[in-house]
Design a protein around this motif. Structure first.
Motif, mmCIF file in Angstrom:
data_model
loop_
_atom_site.group_PDB
_atom_site.id
_atom_site.type_symbol
_atom_site.label_atom_id
_atom_site.label_comp_id
_atom_site.label_asym_id
_atom_site.label_seq_id
_atom_site.Cartn_x
_atom_site.Cartn_y
_atom_site.Cartn_z
ATOM 1 N N ARG A 19 -0.832 8.282 -8.805
ATOM 2 C CA ARG A 19 -2.009 7.419 -8.829
ATOM 3 C C ARG A 19 -1.866 6.316 -9.874
ATOM 4 O O ARG A 19 -2.281 5.168 -9.651
ATOM 5 N N VAL A 20 -1.271 6.640 -11.007
ATOM 6 C CA VAL A 20 -1.016 5.602 -12.017
ATOM 7 C C VAL A 20 -0.060 4.560 -11.459
ATOM 8 O O VAL A 20 -0.254 3.348 -11.634
ATOM 9 N N ARG A 51 3.491 9.851 -1.261
ATOM 10 C CA ARG A 51 3.129 9.635 0.138
ATOM 11 C C ARG A 51 1.639 9.856 0.351
ATOM 12 O O ARG A 51 0.957 9.055 1.007
ATOM 13 N N ARG A 52 1.103 10.939 -0.202
ATOM 14 C CA ARG A 52 -0.320 11.233 -0.014
ATOM 15 C C ARG A 52 -1.198 10.154 -0.624
ATOM 16 O O ARG A 52 -2.213 9.750 -0.035
ATOM 17 N N VAL A 53 -0.819 9.706 -1.797
ATOM 18 C CA VAL A 53 -1.623 8.654 -2.460
ATOM 19 C C VAL A 53 -1.583 7.368 -1.643
ATOM 20 O O VAL A 53 -2.612 6.702 -1.450
ATOM 21 N N ARG A 54 -0.411 7.009 -1.123
ATOM 22 C CA ARG A 54 -0.326 5.796 -0.297
ATOM 23 C C ARG A 54 -1.192 5.910 0.959
ATOM 24 O O ARG A 54 -1.767 4.917 1.429
ATOM 25 N N GLN A 55 -1.322 7.114 1.487
ATOM 26 C CA GLN A 55 -2.115 7.333 2.691
ATOM 27 C C GLN A 55 -3.590 7.570 2.387
ATOM 28 O O GLN A 55 -4.372 7.844 3.294
ATOM 29 N N GLY A 56 -3.965 7.461 1.118
ATOM 30 C CA GLY A 56 -5.364 7.665 0.747
ATOM 31 C C GLY A 56 -5.778 9.116 0.739
ATOM 32 O O GLY A 56 -6.974 9.426 0.801
ATOM 33 N N LEU A 57 -4.816 10.022 0.596
ATOM 34 C CA LEU A 57 -5.099 11.465 0.637
ATOM 35 C C LEU A 57 -5.036 12.081 -0.746
ATOM 36 O O LEU A 57 -5.127 13.312 -0.865
#
Length: 338
Positions: free
Chosen positions: A206-207, A331-337
């Motif tokens: 996230r950072v 990957r999850r952060v890029r996908q908004g997860l």
């Protein structure tokens, strides 16, 4: 005969299949038992089929640890000859917030499942996902613990798992074909942020994306834990379904085996390892809310018996584990997860 290596199971049931470990276990079982039908349990909150939630299963069945009366009918329908019981409330921090929820799900659900197996599927081997947390205060010794160490749980989750472990051990004396695997800390891609390595990786990701200030909120860093990759743990579950080797297994109903690396890692060093894979340079802040009321400085396990009886050793390099966890969270952060 309980304790003797069974034939390769043909109908394999996995409780908690849609959870972190279950999603890794199903592909391992597919490779290990290519002729078997894989049956995954779905939670009441799983509102989609196995394809939609990414489960490698041939059949699915509803399962709720809080509905013990439904377990015997479920087993009559499924007719498993192998069962890996993963389903549990597994968060230590959540167990402090609501101890009774851990007791109801973990102990009462496991009691009902074990009794149902005895009644409805007496030839089924049950592999219990126990936990090294059951040793608790016994870790105050600096030496790695083997299976003979006393169970002295130090949090509600650990106490509920120790009770499950004891209950399945007693049922084994009444004929339940069971193996109890006490896995030490394990991590890998797909784990929730409730667990320390995943929490670090999520915050770093996230950072990197500018979604939070360049600060990491952490708990105690000067603690040592024996970590495994979840994929190595799943290989042990599959091996336990085939059956432990040797005469000792035949004379030990409810066989207990540790799953451990035998070496401990400092939590702060794990964080440093993840940060070394990133260009982010956040400030690290200890957050009192992340500190446990009861905590242990050093945890290490002896898995000699698992090696002797299952031929199991952990093989995944730690650097691979860290990289895979961080890439998963990116990957999850890029996908908004995340």
């Amino acid at each position: 005969m309980p304790g003797l290596a069974p034939e390769a199971p043909l109908r394999l049931l996995v409780t908690g299949a849609s959870g972190f470990v279950g999603r890794h276990l199903l592909p391992v079982l597919r490779r290990s038992f290519p002729r078997a039908t894989l049956i995954a349990t779905l939670r009441p909150s799983d509102n989609a089929g196995p394809e939609e939630i990414g489960l490698d299963a041939d059949e699915t069945v509803a399962f709720d640890l809080l509905q013990p009366d439904a377990m015997a009918p479920m087993l009559r329908t499924v007719r498993p000859d192998g069962l890996v019981h993963l389903a549990a409330k597994a968060s230590v921090s959540a167990s402090f917030a609501d101890p009774m929820a851990s007791w109801r799900a973990n102990l009462l659900g496991t009691l009902a499942l074990g009794e149902a197996v005895l009644d409805e599927a007496p030839d089924c081997r049950l592999v219990l996902a126990s936990s090294a947390e059951v040793y608790g205060l016994s870790f105050r010794t600096p030496a790695p613990l083997d299976e003979g160490a006393p169970m002295r749980p130090a949090n509600p989750y650990a106490a509920s798992k120790a009770a499950c472990d004891l209950a399945i051990g007693e049922m084994a004396l009444r004929g339940l074909d069971a193996v109890r695997l006490r896995a030490f800390n394990h991590t890998g891609p797909g784990q929730s942020e409730d667990f320390v390595v995943a929490s670090f990786a999520r915050q770093i990701a996230r950072v990197e994306q500018g979604l939070q200030a360049p600060e990491l909120r952490v708990g105690a860093l000067d603690r040592w834990r024996d970590f495994l990759d979840v994929r190595d743990v799943c290989i042990a579950y599959a091996a336990a379904l085939r059956g432990p080797a040797g005469d000792a297994a035949a004379s030990e109903p409810g066989l207990v085996l540790n799953l451990a690396s035998g070496a401990s890692r400092r939590i702060g060093d794990i964080l440093d390892g993840l940060l070394s894979l990133s260009t982010a340079r956040p400030q690290v802040e200890v957050e009192p809310a992340r500190l446990r009321p009861t905590d242990l400085e050093y945890v290490a396990g002896d898995a000699t018996r698992a090696h002797q009886m299952l031929g199991w050793v952990p093989v995944t390099p730690w650097d691979t584990t860290l990289n895979d966890v961080l890439e998963d969270w990116r990957r999850r952060v890029r996908q908004g997860l995340g």
